[in-house]
Design an enzyme around this catalytic site. Sequence first.
Site, PDB file in Angstrom:
ATOM      1  N   LYS A   1      34.495  16.247 -30.624  1.00 53.82           N
ATOM      2  CA  LYS A   1      35.251  16.133 -29.374  1.00 53.82           C
ATOM      3  C   LYS A   1      36.468  17.058 -29.359  1.00 53.82           C
ATOM      4  CE  LYS A   1      33.943  11.569 -27.716  1.00 53.82           C
ATOM      5  NZ  LYS A   1      34.383  10.284 -27.188  1.00 53.82           N
TER       6      LYS A   1
ATOM      7  N   LYS B   1      22.353  15.557 -28.807  1.00 53.22           N
ATOM      8  CA  LYS B   1      22.072  14.202 -28.286  1.00 53.22           C
ATOM      9  C   LYS B   1      22.388  14.141 -26.793  1.00 53.22           C
ATOM     10  CE  LYS B   1      26.385  11.904 -28.911  1.00 53.22           C
ATOM     11  NZ  LYS B   1      27.118  10.757 -28.704  1.00 53.22           N
TER      12      LYS B   1
ATOM     13  N   LYS C   1      27.104  11.565 -22.138  1.00 54.64           N
ATOM     14  CA  LYS C   1      27.794  11.431 -20.851  1.00 54.64           C
ATOM     15  C   LYS C   1      28.647  12.657 -20.566  1.00 54.64           C
ATOM     16  CE  LYS C   1      28.898   6.501 -21.362  1.00 54.64           C
ATOM     17  NZ  LYS C   1      29.944   5.635 -21.917  1.00 54.64           N
TER      18      LYS C   1
HETATM   19  P1  AMP Z   1      29.368   5.717 -25.441  1.00 54.36           P
HETATM   20  O1  AMP Z   1      28.733   6.349 -24.268  1.00 54.36           O
HETATM   21  O2  AMP Z   1      29.831   6.744 -26.417  1.00 54.36           O
HETATM   22  O3  AMP Z   1      30.383   4.658 -25.118  1.00 54.36           O
HETATM   23  O4  AMP Z   1      28.186   4.957 -26.191  1.00 54.36           O
HETATM   24  C1  AMP Z   1      27.769   3.656 -25.882  1.00 54.36           C
HETATM   25  C2  AMP Z   1      26.639   3.265 -26.822  1.00 54.36           C
HETATM   26  O5  AMP Z   1      25.482   4.087 -26.564  1.00 54.36           O
HETATM   27  C3  AMP Z   1      26.953   3.441 -28.313  1.00 54.36           C
HETATM   28  O6  AMP Z   1      26.374   2.385 -29.041  1.00 54.36           O
HETATM   29  C4  AMP Z   1      26.281   4.751 -28.656  1.00 54.36           C
HETATM   30  O7  AMP Z   1      25.934   4.832 -30.017  1.00 54.36           O
HETATM   31  C5  AMP Z   1      25.048   4.695 -27.776  1.00 54.36           C
HETATM   32  N1  AMP Z   1      24.557   6.051 -27.453  1.00 54.36           N
HETATM   33  C6  AMP Z   1      25.275   7.047 -26.864  1.00 54.36           C
HETATM   34  N2  AMP Z   1      24.508   8.156 -26.725  1.00 54.36           N
HETATM   35  C7  AMP Z   1      23.284   7.853 -27.236  1.00 54.36           C
HETATM   36  C8  AMP Z   1      22.060   8.577 -27.385  1.00 54.36           C
HETATM   37  N3  AMP Z   1      21.941   9.838 -26.966  1.00 54.36           N
HETATM   38  N4  AMP Z   1      21.005   7.930 -27.953  1.00 54.36           N
HETATM   39  C9  AMP Z   1      21.111   6.650 -28.369  1.00 54.36           C
HETATM   40  N5  AMP Z   1      22.240   5.907 -28.277  1.00 54.36           N
HETATM   41  C10 AMP Z   1      23.312   6.497 -27.710  1.00 54.36           C
END
Ligand code: AMP
Length: 343
Positions: free
Chosen positions: A124, A205, A208
Site C-alpha cells: 500500500k 489479487k 477494491k
Molecule cells: P478488505 O477488502 O481488505 O477489507 O478485505 C475483506 C476480507 O476479504 C478479508 O478477509 C480479505 O482477506 C478478503 N479478501 C480481500 N480480497 C480477496 C481476494 N482477492 N480473494 C479472497 N479474499 C479476499
Amino acid sequence: MVCVPQLEVESRNKKRVFSGVQPSGSLHIGNYLGAIGRFALFQEGYDCFYSVVDLHAITVPQDPAELRRRTVATAALFIAAGLDPEKACIFVQSDNPNHAELAWVLQCIATFGELGRMTQFKDKARGKKSVTAGLFTYPVLMAADILLYDTDVVPVGEDQKQHVELTRDLAERFNKRFGVTFKVPEPLIPAQGGRIMSLTDPLRKMSKSDEDPDSRIEVLDSPEEIARKFKKAVTDSGREIVYDPEKKPAVSNLMTIYSLFSGKSLEEVRDAYEGKGYGVFKSGLAELVAEKLRPVRERYSELMSSGEIEKILKDGAERAYGISSSKMKEVKEKVGLCSRLSL
Ligand code: AMP
Ligand code: TRP
C-alpha cells in the site's frame, strides 16, 4: 438485542469467531468468496462478531459522506450475504472505543521492525509520496479488534494471514510480560477461494483498490455488468478449460470462481466444459455468478430502503462494547493504568 448476562455465560461454551471488513470501496467476489460469504457458516456453531472496520478505512484519504454511506452498506451486505443479526453480533468498529484504546496499548509492545515487515503495508505504501502513521500501525488495530473478544478463530482471505500471525505474536508477548490476558487466535483461510485473482491480471489479487473496475466483479453488479466483465476477462493461450495455476493462471482463476459458486469440483467444471472453448465457459460462468448473487442484491436493496440496519448496528455496538469492556479494564490494570472514573 442486548444480551443479558445469563445468555453471555451460555454463549461462552461456544468458540468465538471475529472478522472485519473495511468499508472502503465496493465489495467484490474475492471478498465474498474469501470472507463475507463464509461468515454465515459459523453463526450456528460459534459465537460470532463481525465488524465493519471504519477506523481502518481512514488510514488512507477518504470522503466523510462516502465513508458513512459505505459503512452502512457494508453492514447491509453482511446480512444480505446470510448473516442473521439475532445470531451474530454485527457492529461498526468506531462505535466501540475499546478498539482504539487497546490498539494504543498494543502499539507500545509492537516493534517498528515487525510492522515494517508487513507485506500489505509495503504494497500500500509503494510509490506513495506520503504515508500515514495509521497505515503503518494498521495491523496493530486489527490485533486489538481480535484480542478484545477472546477470539478463537478469524475467518479471512489469504492476504490477512500475516496480520493474524502478528496478532498471535502480540498476544503471546503481552501474556508473557503481564500475565495471561489474551487468547491466541487461529486464522481460518479457505482451502479454495482465499485468494481470488484479478480478471485483468491473473497474477494480482482481485482488489477494491485496483484502478480498473473491470478487474473485479462487484457483489452488487447487474447481470449485464457481470457478463460484460467476464467476457472481457483475460484468458490464457489455447482454448482448453483446464486447471493449472502455473501455466494457465487466468482460466484457473475463473474455474475456481465457477467451482465455488456452483459447489462443483474443479474436475466437474472441466468435464462440463470440455472442448467448448472459453466463450461458452465465460457466458456459463457469468450466468451462474449473476444468479447466485441475485438474492444477495435483492436482500441488500430491501435492507437499505427499510432503515433496519441502524437499529441492528446500535444493538451490536452495545453488545460489543459490553463484552470488550471487561477485557479492556483487565488490560489497563495489568499494564499499570489506573482508572479514576467509575464508568
Ligand atoms: P478488505 O477488502 O481488505 O477489507 O478485505 C475483506 C476480507 O476479504 C478479508 O478477509 C480479505 O482477506 C478478503 N479478501 C480481500 N480480497 C480477496 C481476494 N482477492 N480473494 C479472497 N479474499 C479476499
Ligand atoms: N485488515 C483486514 C482487511 O483488510 C480487515 C480487518 C480489520 C480484520 N480488523 C480485522 C479482519 C479483524 C479480521 C479480523 O481485510
